[in-house]
Design a protein around this motif. Structure first.
Motif, mmCIF file in Angstrom:
data_model
loop_
_atom_site.group_PDB
_atom_site.id
_atom_site.type_symbol
_atom_site.label_atom_id
_atom_site.label_comp_id
_atom_site.label_asym_id
_atom_site.label_seq_id
_atom_site.Cartn_x
_atom_site.Cartn_y
_atom_site.Cartn_z
ATOM 1 N N TRP A 40 0.589 -1.220 -0.103
ATOM 2 C CA TRP A 40 0.268 -0.647 -0.432
ATOM 3 C C TRP A 40 0.971 0.985 0.438
ATOM 4 N N TRP A 87 0.427 -1.558 11.920
ATOM 5 C CA TRP A 87 -0.352 -0.628 11.708
ATOM 6 C C TRP A 87 -1.491 -2.391 13.094
ATOM 7 N N THR A 90 -4.095 -5.104 11.617
ATOM 8 C CA THR A 90 -4.267 -5.930 10.655
ATOM 9 C C THR A 90 -2.726 -6.589 11.655
ATOM 10 N N PHE A 91 -1.740 -5.582 11.551
ATOM 11 C CA PHE A 91 -0.719 -6.853 12.209
ATOM 12 C C PHE A 91 -0.341 -6.597 13.474
ATOM 13 N N GLU A 116 -8.757 0.803 10.717
ATOM 14 C CA GLU A 116 -8.451 0.221 9.348
ATOM 15 C C GLU A 116 -9.598 -1.233 8.953
ATOM 16 N N TRP A 164 -3.329 -9.621 4.176
ATOM 17 C CA TRP A 164 -3.518 -9.121 4.831
ATOM 18 C C TRP A 164 -4.133 -9.475 6.443
ATOM 19 N N PHE A 210 -12.611 -2.292 1.788
ATOM 20 C CA PHE A 210 -12.327 -2.094 2.931
ATOM 21 C C PHE A 210 -11.212 -0.959 2.636
ATOM 22 N N TRP A 212 -8.934 2.418 5.075
ATOM 23 C CA TRP A 212 -7.944 2.909 6.282
ATOM 24 C C TRP A 212 -8.010 4.016 6.395
HETATM 25 C C1 TMO Z 1 -2.527 -2.630 6.592
HETATM 26 N N1 TMO Z 1 -3.209 -1.811 5.660
HETATM 27 C C2 TMO Z 1 -3.103 -0.061 5.551
HETATM 28 C C3 TMO Z 1 -3.350 -2.031 4.721
HETATM 29 O O1 TMO Z 1 -4.607 -1.896 6.420
#
Ligand code: TMO
Length: 314
Positions: A40, A87, A90-91, A116, A164, A210, A212
């Protein structure tokens, strides 16, 4: 004291003041700092922005394309040095799983708050295409509005690439009892989401994707759907039924645990780096609206924002 010694004494004094005001760093290793690039725009532009900041300090930098989830393991074992956009939604889990194994450290948090989430363009609300939105329960009565030729009569959620979030959105539809009326299609890339938003806008039709924030779409108006609030454990992957939205979250920076030792000056700068929503939205917009390359966008951003980033290096 003659003129000459007075001058030297004054020079020595300002030198002393200069040293006490700043830090004296052990030299950074000449080994490259390895920065990952993902799929992204703000992340890639920010990779080159931060790489440019490190280079301005005399460091060497390498860029490697990396899987967005596996990168935390790569940082933990030292193949990659940093992540500059962790983020939470997501992560967060992958980041803390790697931290629990040892080898990855938290290098601070950006000023920007993040979300997100699935949502709709502003005109879907303004034109009342699905009365009751952004409350998620409104979706129960308007799946036809979001149907597409490939959705088998159901409303379609255009989710990001499956790399993701895995099956989080299909699981959410099931958890909310919406799966008989809605289906998930995974976009091949972020660009596929922007292309679909552009064509839906042209046709004035309903669309759920989706998205963010911070992102370039903040300027246009994008409305996130309000799902039942997130709590730890609500996702299927965390043992829950999946019937929850995403957290309003943080945006962190991560580093390999040796980075402070191998590159103390660059590491110190990295811990000071903090970008706002507006700055991150700008980085994305230079690519997604102005159509610059990621590298050119980073150069332009650095040239226009010295007063923002120079202090991180001091
Ligand atoms: C990790 N993202 C910004 C694509 O949601």
């Amino acid at each position: 004291m003659n003129k000459f010694t007075r001058k030297v004494a004054a020079g020595a004094m300002s030198l002393a003041v200069g040293f006490s005001a700043g830090q004296v760093y052990a030299a950074d290793s000449s080994k490259p700092i390895v920065i990952p690039t993902h799929n992204w725009s703000s992340q890639v532009v920010m990779a080159y922005v931060i790489g440019g900041i490190f280079e301005s300090m005399g460091n060497n930098v390498d860029y490697v394309p990396a899987d967005t989830q596996a990168v935390y393991e790569a940082i933990r074992n030292g193949d990659v040095t940093i992540s500059h956009e962790v983020w939470q939604s997501t992560f967060g889990a992958s980041f803390y799983n790697a931290m629990a194994k040892g080898g990855i450290i938290d290098a601070g948090t950006h000023a920007a708050m993040t979300l997100e989430e699935m949502g709709v363009p502003q005109y879907v609300i303004d034109d009342n295409l699905c009365p009751g939105l952004p409350n998620w329960e409104a979706l129960k009565d308007c799946h036809e509005v979001f149907a597409t030729p490939d959705s088998g009569g159901k409303g379609r959620w255009l989710e990001g690439p499956q790399s993701w979030h895995g099956n989080q959105m299909p699981e959410r539809l099931a958890g909310l009892g919406l799966d008989d009326k809605y289906m998930v299609k995974f976009a091949g890339s972020a660009d596929a989401i922007w292309a679909e938003l552009a064509s839906a806008k042209k046709e004035g039709r309903g669309v759920i994707t989706f998205n963010w924030t911070p992102n370039f779409t903040d300027a246009d108006g994008f409305v996130f759907i309000e799902f039942p609030p997130y709590f730890d454990g609500c996702r299927v992957g965390d043992g829950g039924d999946g019937a929850c939205g995403s957290p309003k979250g943080w945006l962190k920076k991560a580093a390999n645990y040796k980075f402070p030792k191998t590159h103390p000056a660059a590491y110190t700068a990295f811990t000071k780096i903090s970008f706002t929503s507006n700055q991150i939205g700008q980085m994305a917009a230079l690519v997604d609206i102005d159509k610059m390359s990621h590298q050119d966008a980073a150069k332009a951003w650095l040239a226009a924002n010295e007063e923002v980033w120079k202090p991180f290096t001091q």
